[in-house]
Write a protein that holds these residues in place. Structure first.
Motif, PDB file in Angstrom:
ATOM      1  N   GLY A  92       0.791  -1.229   0.000  1.00 35.90           N
ATOM      2  CA  GLY A  92       0.000   0.000   0.000  1.00 35.90           C
ATOM      3  C   GLY A  92       0.821   1.276   0.000  1.00 35.90           C
ATOM      4  N   ILE A  93       2.100   1.167  -0.348  1.00 36.40           N
ATOM      5  CA  ILE A  93       2.948   2.363  -0.316  1.00 36.40           C
ATOM      6  C   ILE A  93       2.464   3.424  -1.303  1.00 36.40           C
ATOM      7  N   ASP A  94       1.955   2.992  -2.450  1.00 39.56           N
ATOM      8  CA  ASP A  94       1.571   3.986  -3.463  1.00 39.56           C
ATOM      9  C   ASP A  94       0.407   4.854  -2.987  1.00 39.56           C
ATOM     10  N   ALA A  95      -0.584   4.186  -2.425  1.00 36.84           N
ATOM     11  CA  ALA A  95      -1.724   4.959  -1.923  1.00 36.84           C
ATOM     12  C   ALA A  95      -1.282   5.875  -0.792  1.00 36.84           C
ATOM     13  N   TYR A  96      -0.396   5.358   0.024  1.00 35.48           N
ATOM     14  CA  TYR A  96       0.117   6.172   1.127  1.00 35.48           C
ATOM     15  C   TYR A  96       0.853   7.392   0.578  1.00 35.48           C
ATOM     16  N   THR A 146      -1.446   2.738   5.832  1.00 33.43           N
ATOM     17  CA  THR A 146      -2.824   3.233   5.904  1.00 33.43           C
ATOM     18  C   THR A 146      -2.847   4.681   5.443  1.00 33.43           C
ATOM     19  N   VAL A 147      -4.004   5.083   4.975  1.00 32.66           N
ATOM     20  CA  VAL A 147      -4.175   6.485   4.581  1.00 32.66           C
ATOM     21  C   VAL A 147      -4.941   7.173   5.699  1.00 32.66           C
ATOM     22  N   ASN A 148      -4.371   8.231   6.227  1.00 34.58           N
ATOM     23  CA  ASN A 148      -4.988   8.911   7.361  1.00 34.58           C
ATOM     24  C   ASN A 148      -5.167  10.384   7.043  1.00 34.58           C
ATOM     25  N   VAL A 149      -6.383  10.807   7.087  1.00 33.60           N
ATOM     26  CA  VAL A 149      -6.701  12.185   6.708  1.00 33.60           C
ATOM     27  C   VAL A 149      -6.768  13.032   7.970  1.00 33.60           C
TER      28      VAL A 149
END
Lengths: 544, 303, 608
Positions: free
Chosen positions: A101-105, A409-412
């Motif tokens: 998931g590095i790219d999305a991160y 993870t993606v954290n907004v």
């Protein structure tokens, strides 16, 4: 984190690490003996960086203190992540082998340039860069946090944002490096281990997993609900809707400790039935229909507790409990006997041995072994297993021991809920002090020479604007309530931020002010950010 | 040429803080004619213990850096002109150590005479025992002309007292308050020579000092100069009865660190809290809550 | 480190400024310290920097800052100490612990801005010091009795510790002389070296007033030794030192070449420390060198720095030597301005053998124990001057834990001679382990007191004759100072070498030869020596902390209570043995030597 909830490291590892980041942790006061291990690390040459809105007693030991804006931890973590990637400081091999998931991160960090991170966090750009460089280039590094990270409405995401940094740099799963949540209460880890979580059975086994449930159902000879239960905050919501009408409350004092306390008390009062089992007649117990006097688990009964390094240790009975007070276990056994005659009165060790048959991570922990080794660290599946010093070593195994790579993870970032405005121009954050504990039920029992009572700590500049000084009585209002407090002028706070504790609810009911905004994953309330208004009390200032 | 690096960066803050990572080999030492093997890095004292030789120690403690101040553990090492403090001298291959020579016996006896004539060691059971064992003769000192430490007991709070007339200046409390554990530095050695005293700055009271009441100084004090107030009060009432006390190990009820507590209980009441010095979590150290925050289980209705 | 928590007491502006100035004037002599910055620093209200490294890096400023505050306001107040604690981030208990170790710091507003310390120790005691003290006190002057001030040749002596003014010493002190000093009069000292220049080697320049200036020094052969040294490799220089047979002149007589090669063999950075804490009662030779030929010390240190690859030199001078301090301070600054100290000493890099070396001057504050080399290191580092346990030795774990060579001033200036004569050339004088010349400090009942330079091997009688012989009937000679021993007239023909003195049961020590005739009250004199050790014991180890007190009590019982000498002797022998066997350092090891020797010579109890 990626798996069972527990600190990834052992205390001894911080003594040999190169970089200690205390992020939202005032361990010097809240976890003094854990901090001793960090100090041994400093003595051995480790650097320490503190990230905390306050220049806390912990921050004062640090080589560098970054006083970020309250509730901007995700922004800072994302900014640090972007800086590491922009400057090619990440551990590419580790990322390729052990993570996904590095790219999305990476894409999610687009916004978090140094300039934007500085704008949101209130920190100078160079300091953000320095933090990123130090973490990424350290041979070994630990990020330690406590409630400064979790007591936010984005608490779980705050944690995930820090985990991303460890995945980016490979600072996890190796001796000396790791992610270190230090637990606030003596058995909060053990409570989770035992399955006192809405979605887990004993040993962090998922309640929604049919196979697991079947195992427990066979062992316990009963049916287990297939859906997660409610955590404390959801319970209060359910009380509000009338879905929840009866509470059996063991060793917890929500009538003092909940945010927006007036609201919480009203809900507790409105219950059909409230049973409280405690060693004191707490404010919650005062509201109860039935009070069951318990004994002090740590000194009057036998059992186990688990600490922040996942070490299960024996607690033992040293005193006879007073009056009619009974061991928690005995009370529950007696109730069980009424509900299911023939239950008997199993001892703590018998209960433990049963648990070891259903919780693989505790399987090897006989009382005899706990005794012999001064406690054992889970996972410890078999009687010949030495216990586990640090978690996630599998991340470094060639085959990942057959597991899925750890996910980024993606954290907004979302600002805290209770924002300041013209009417409520100051922010109040809460925390603990060394000699007191939570709502003071235990710590009020001894006469501490360093206890100065509840106060609202305030920067000298803010105090000057308000015309108050140390000792001034003030009225403090939030959008929910107004209480009287005493000012203590404190240069360790940035302008605009105030600080207090909720150790003394009998004299200063801080939680009347706090907001009930809560994190949907953990159920933890945002004790760390309350917009307030402070007005000097006129009558007090004239009598001097 | 380039600038040399900073001294502090080069200087290990203390050598004992360094983690032993290298695989340690064994060294063989002769103790009173008996060869014993100990790990490299272990001390002559460790070798003496391994050889079954009892060695008195006062300023030595398993959790504090030895300051080598008391000199009661001295032994004779072949090739050394003066006696050697066994507690801190690393054992070396081939070392020949004598622990019972006249020279050793004389020095130990004199150290005990010196301590016994300058401080009140009556509550220091070990020292009292050694005074007998080594035939230390306190009676040969003329009382009228022999200076003693005569400080009055300092009672400044409900948690612990300081009776410096019992102090033997072993430095352990200073070490525990400082870099060996607590890093509070509320106390330090002050003054010089016989007038040296453990003191806060300018002798201010403990509540005015940096003290955070962890009690880790009390835990390492070998003479009861630092004493929990509970013990002090019970002793005053002649009701301190160690023989009637039980010691139960349990885990602290406060934060989630999991410190081990030894609860000393007399008449179903906690009278003292210590922590095992060999446990990996505390190394014998506690914080104010763990050390003193037990009162809430004692507020019993009187029977 | 924790941020220091201080009491509410605040310093005055004067104290705050003194602290700030002392920290701001980072000596240019400190070349091996990176400019890491203050112990605690802020950028706005969001960024702070501190931490263990910064704090340890500044700790060595503690003693200079304490001096600055004392000199500004006359004492160390609680508020002043708090300012120091905050500026250096040293806990206030430690600031107090360190400050209270030293005699020259006091903690209450003194009765007068200027304090007069009158030496009532050995040599001054027999030259009327107590009378002077009484006279001054009668006149309302604030007087402290002091241990030896290193002015024994001009006894009695005083040291005037002033506030806001420079300190001065008063030689051959009388009440008018003390009054003049209190009024600000500063006298230029005259070298107390009775021998003519052509009879002198190490002291050849002391009669030449111009030699205290750079030009004068160079015009009298100065810096030729360094020029010779840099024609050799550093290893060759050390070899020459070894060949010379030079041994330490501070008392222990350790071979200097051996020490230097040990330090040079360790990984850098390395330090060179010169022990100028000349405090052994009866000793004043180093003072004479520093007052009258400061460049010879600087040059010798520079050679040592080159030889050992030590870039940082330190001189630790006792706080009661104001004239020597000023002389050195000015010479170091001048040498630096002539590029004889600094990044490229002497411009030798153009010849391919350039090196870096500079010197930091530090002042003690009244503690004899700081002459013990490891106590001295602790004192420089900003800790209490308590000796370290050895091993490890300074050659491997010295200043700031780095390899360090520590040499006495006299030892050091011999290095110039070795570079001029070559190691073997130097060894031509003297014999055996005792090569070269030795400085002796003659005082007491001698006709012409002063420093005498003789080749090792001259007899005691010859040296005393050089000084015009004894005054009165010689009863005993104190050799080597308080840490030495008394000998009788039967030793007059012993040649003064390391070997011969040892054979006859005494030590040359620091070169003290104090003559005592039969007018001396030895019970009093020896009791004063016992008092000296009692006062100067650091208190760290039990044998010395208590032993020196019990020893002193014993001698007072003899002197004041008429206690039986035989009974006390039994106790004293027991005290002496444990102090010699089990003390940490040389102070305890030697604290009984002179006292027992006085008994052996029958000097004690004779007057009663």
């Amino acid at each position: 984190m990626f798996g069972a909830g527990g600190g990834t490291v052992s205390y001894e590892e911080i003594e040999t690490t190169d970089l200690i980041i205390m992020w939202g942790s005032n361990a010097r006061e809240a976890h003094p003996i854990f901090f001793h291990h960090a100090l041994a690390g400093i003595r051995n040459g480790a650097k320490m960086i503190s990230v905390d809105p306050r220049r806390s007693q912990t921050a004062k030991f640090a080589d560098l203190w970054l006083g970020l804006n309250v509730g901007t931890d995700i922004a800072l973590a994302n900014g640090v992540g972007r800086y590491i990637l922009d400057h090619d400081l990440q551990n590419d091999d580790f990322i390729a082998h052990s993570t996904q998931g590095i790219d999305a991160y990476r894409d999610s960090l687009e916004e978090w340039t140094l300039a934007r991170t500085a704008e949101v966090t209130g920190l100078p750009e160079y300091a953000i860069a320095e933090l990123a460089e130090a973490y990424a280039t350290a041979e070994s590094a630990q990020i330690c946090w406590t409630l400064g990270i979790t007591e936010h409405h984005t608490g779980a995401e705050n944690v995930m944002a820090l985990c991303n940094l460890a995945l980016l740099t490979g600072h996890v799963g190796r001796y000396g490096s790791g992610l270190v949540p230090v637990r606030g209460q003596n058995n909060v880890q053990g409570g989770g281990d035992m399955g006192a979580l809405p979605n887990k059975l004993t040993g962090f086994q998922d309640i929604e997993d049919d196979e697991i449930r079947a195992k427990f159902e066979a062992a316990w000879e009963c049916t287990i609900p297939a859906k997660p239960g409610k955590h404390l905050t959801l319970m209060f919501e359910a009380m509000e809707t009338g879905e929840l009408t009866t509470i059996f409350c063991i060793g917890e004092n929500p009538a003092d400790s909940e945010a927006d306390i007036n609201h919480a008390r009203k809900l507790l009062e409105g219950l059909d039935m409230l049973v409280v089992q405690d060693i004191f007649l707490t404010r919650t117990a005062e509201l109860a229909d039935v009070v069951l006097p318990a004994s002090a688990g740590w000194a009057e009964t036998e059992g186990t507790v688990t600490n922040s390094e996942r070490r299960v240790q024996r607690s033992r009975k040293a005193l006879d409990p007073p009056g009619e007070a009974k061991d928690d276990l005995e009370i529950i056994n007696l109730i069980a006997e009424r509900m299911a005659p023939g239950w008997g009165n199993p001892t703590a060790e018998e209960m433990w041995d049963e648990l070891r048959t259903v919780s693989p991570m505790h399987g090897g922990m006989s009382w005899e072994r706990l005794e012999e080794h001064g406690g054992l660290q889970w996972p410890c599946p078999t009687l010949d297993h030495p216990g586990t010093l640090f978690l996630h070593g599998w991340l470094w195994a060639d085959d990942l021991e057959g597991r899925e790579p750890a996910p980024f993870t993606v954290n907004v970032w979302r600002p805290h809920v209770d924002l300041i405005d013209e009417d409520f121009p100051l922010l109040m954050t809460t925390g603990r002090v060394l000699d007191s504990y939570n709502t003071g039920v235990q710590s009020d029992g001894y006469n501490s020479p360093i206890r100065s009572g509840e106060a609202l700590d305030m920067n000298p500049d803010d105090a000057a604007v308000l015309g108050v000084s140390t000792g001034s009585r003030v009225e403090v209002s939030s959008r929910r309530a107004t209480i009287d407090m005493t000012i203590r002028v404190q240069p360790d706070l940035p302008v605009g931020l105030t600080f207090t504790t909720y150790h003394f609810p009998d004299t200063t009911d801080t939680n009347q002010l706090t907001i009930e905004a809560w994190d949907k994953k953990s159920g933890t309330a945002e004790f760390k950010a309350t917009a307030i208004n402070v007005r000097p009390k006129v009558e007090a200032s004239n009598n001097a | 040429m380039t600038a040399t690096s900073r001294p502090s960066a080069e200087r290990p803050i203390s050598p004992v803080g360094e983690r032993q990572v290298a695989i340690r080999t064994k060294v063989t030492v002769s103790i009173d004619g008996t060869d014993v093997s100990v790990l490299e890095g272990q001390t002559v004292l460790d070798a003496c213990t391994a050889a079954g030789v009892d060695t008195p120690t006062i300023c030595y403690g398993p959790t504090v850096t030895p300051v080598n101040a008391c000199r009661v553990c001295v032994v004779e090492v072949e090739g050394s002109r003066t006696l050697v403090p066994s507690c801190s001298r690393p054992a070396e291959e081939g070392m020949v150590v004598t622990t019972d020579s006249d020279k050793v016996m004389h020095s130990r006896k004199m150290v005990l005479e010196f301590l016994g004539t300058s401080s009140d060691v009556s509550q220091a059971d070990d020292i009292m025992g050694w005074i007998d064992d080594y035939d230390a003769d306190l009676g040969r000192y003329d009382e009228a002309t022999t200076q003693r430490m005569t400080d009055e007991v300092k009672i400044e709070d409900d948690l612990y007292i300081r009776a410096y007339d019992r102090c033997v200046l072993c430095y352990k409390c200073v070490e525990a308050c400082g870099e060996d554990a607590q890093w509070t530095f509320a106390i330090a050695m002050s003054g010089r020579g016989f007038d040296s005293r453990i003191s806060t700055e300018f002798g201010v009271t403990l509540p005015d000092s940096a003290c955070v009441y962890c009690g880790n100084c009390v835990a390492v004090c070998p003479t009861n100069a630092l004493q929990f107030k509970t013990e002090f009060d019970l002793r005053k009432m002649a009701d301190w009865r160690p023989e009637d006390q039980t010691i139960t190990q349990t885990v602290c009820s406060y934060c989630g660190v999991g410190c081990n507590l030894d609860l000393h209980v007399q008449d179903n009441a906690i009278v003292k809290v210590t922590s095992p010095s060999d446990h990996s979590i505390t190394h014998g150290n506690l914080c104010v809550k763990g050390r003193f925050g037990y009162q809430y289980v004692q507020n019993r209705p009187s029977a | 480190m924790p941020e220091v928590a201080v009491t509410d007491a605040r310093g005055t502006d004067a104290e705050r400024n003194a602290v700030a100035d002392a920290i701001a004037i980072q000596s240019p002599g400190l070349i091996t310290f990176d400019a890491i910055g203050p112990a605690l620093t802020f950028d706005g209200d969001r960024i702070a920097r501190s931490g263990a490294e910064r704090i340890f890096n500044r700790r060595h400023l503690l003693l200079p800052v304490l001096h600055a505050v004392r000199d500004a306001v006359g004492y160390i107040s609680e508020g002043g100490a708090n300012e120091i604690a905050e500026a250096l981030q040293v806990p206030p208990a430690e600031v107090f612990g360190v400050a209270s170790f030293y005699e020259l710091f006091t903690f209450e507003q003194p009765e007068a801005a200027d304090v007069v310390h009158v030496c009532d120790d050995t040599a001054c005691r027999i030259q009327g010091a107590n009378g002077l003290i009484d006279e001054l006190r009668a006149d309302g002057v604030v007087v402290h009795g002091s241990p030896c001030l290193g002015l024994c040749e001009q006894a009695p002596a005083a040291f005037v510790q002033r506030t806001g003014q420079q300190h001065v010493s008063v030689r051959t002190a009388t009440k008018p002389a003390v009054d003049a000093a209190l009024a600000g009069q500063v006298t230029v000292p005259i070298a107390p070296v009775p021998q003519p220049s052509d009879a002198l080697t190490l002291l050849a320049r002391v009669h030449d007033a111009a030699a205290v200036d750079y030009e004068g020094y160079v015009s009298t052969g100065g810096y030729e030794a360094l020029a010779n040294a840099v024609t050799m490799t550093p290893a060759e220089v050390i070899e020459q030192i070894g060949d010379s047979g030079l041994t330490g002149r501070g008392g222990a007589a350790f071979p200097t070449g051996f020490k230097w090669s040990a330090v040079a063999g360790e990984d850098g950075p390395r330090h060179l420390v010169v022990n100028a804490d000349e405090s052994e009662p009866g000793t004043f030779k180093d003072r004479v060198i520093m007052e009258h030929d400061p460049y010879s010390l600087i040059e010798a240190m520079t050679i040592a720095g080159y030889a050992m690859g030590a870039e940082q030199g330190w001189i630790y001078i006792r706080g009661e030597y104001p004239e020597a301090t000023r002389s050195l301070k000015s010479a170091i600054a001048e040498a630096r301005s002539k590029a004889m100290l600094g990044d490229d000493v002497g411009g030798y890099s153009s010849q391919g053998n350039g090196f870096r070396f500079d010197i930091e001057l530090r002042m003690g504050a009244g503690a004899y124990i700081c002459g013990e080399e490891t106590a001295l290191l602790n004192s420089i580092e900003g800790y209490r001057g308590e000796p370290r346990n050895k091993p490890p030795f300074p050659t491997t774990n010295g200043l700031f834990g780095r390899p360090t060579a520590i040499n006495n001033v006299e030892t050091m200036v011999n290095v110039n001679q070795i570079m001029l004569l070559g190691g073997e050339g130097f060894a031509q004088r003297g014999a055996g382990r005792s090569t070269g010349t030795k400085l002796f400090c003659l005082s007491g009942h001698v006709r012409v007191p002063g420093v005498y330079e003789v080749t090792y091997g001259a007899t005691l009688r010859e040296v005393i004759d050089l000084a015009g012989g004894p005054v009165g009937d010689l009863r005993a000679i104190l050799m080597g100072g308080a840490a030495g021993s008394f000998i009788g007239a039967d030793m007059l023909d012993v040649p003064l070498t390391i070997e011969a003195s040892r054979e006859h049961g005494f030590s040359l020590g620091s070169g003290v030869i104090m003559l005592l005739n039969d007018s001396v009250d030895f019970d009093d004199f020896v009791a004063r020596i016992a008092q000296f050790f009692r006062d100067e014991s650091c208190g760290q180890c039990v044998p010395c902390r208590v032993g020196t007190v019990r020893q002193s009590e014993s001698l007072l019982r003899i002197r004041e209570k008429g206690a039986a000498v035989e009974t006390e002797r039994v106790l004293l022998d027991d005290f002496a043995k444990v102090m010699a066997d089990a003390s940490i350092c040389g102070l305890g090891h030697t604290a009984s030597g002179a006292i027992l020797s006085a008994f052996d010579l029958g000097l004690i109890g004779a007057s009663s």
